[in-house]
Design a protein around this motif. Sequence first.
Motif: not given
Length: 281
Positions: A223-236, A248-259
């Motif tokens: 949920r926090e990652a989605q907020r940062l993706l929406r509101e900032t230009k930070l790199k993944v 970042v690999a673990h992040f990508g897997r979990v993000f895909k699983q949840v969203t």
Amino acid sequence: MFYQIERIRREYKFSMPVNHFHDTYEIYYLLNGKRYYFIQDRSYFMQEGDLVFIDKNKLHKTLDANALPHERILVSFDDSWVHTMGKDTHEIALAPFRQKQHIFTLLGANRTLIENLLFSMLREQSQALPGWELNSKALLTQLLVACTRLMEQMNPVDEHEHPQAHNPKIFEIASYINEHFHERLNLASISDKFHISPSYFCRSFKETTGFSFVEYLNNIRIREAQRLLRETKLKVIHIAEQAGFDSVAHFGRVFKQVTSQTPLECRKLTHLGLSSFSDTP
């Protein structure tokens, strides 16, 4: 369609099977039966006539309360419609979602008023007569204004807050996770900090929230990652770090699983102004 409404009756035991938060506002009305409703870091006991307001991006899950059957009406809508209102109207419409108390009990004339509006919305959607979308907007506006007025009249019903676990530490731990999700949290560190055995913690946390510890932590972080993706230009890679992921690999897997999206797909859809309605609770 700018909003969705549905009425479902279940004759069997049912708990939401999926992790659940979304960028839409949600109104849940229990027509009959009993349910548990977990919202963010608290669990509530619901009975017929209870009305629930879920702000966007609030983690929530409905759970079985060993009472059959149950029937509910669910309304969800997004910011695209709310933003067409003026500022004052916008604030009035969203007032019920900004309160600390999520659940209100409707009685007598108040219950009749809200049920009539909900039933009228359901009829408009099912009949789809000429002008039904325009009338649906008017009915949703009436519903939100009525809820705001009722909310100001009624006192919060504290007795509806009913933990499912016998150990009050579970809610304390959920609050801690919400505040410290960006840190290195694991089962061992949580168990040690709160002086609770890992096995008891896992069992009690699942019974109380409907989530496993890992599911809950991952949802808060995503949920926090989605907020940062929406509101900032930070790199993944930097978003992954700020959300509490160690790679970042673990992040990508979990993000895909949840969203069901990759982080870059989420950012692209956000910039296109697209949103999605919720799964069925």
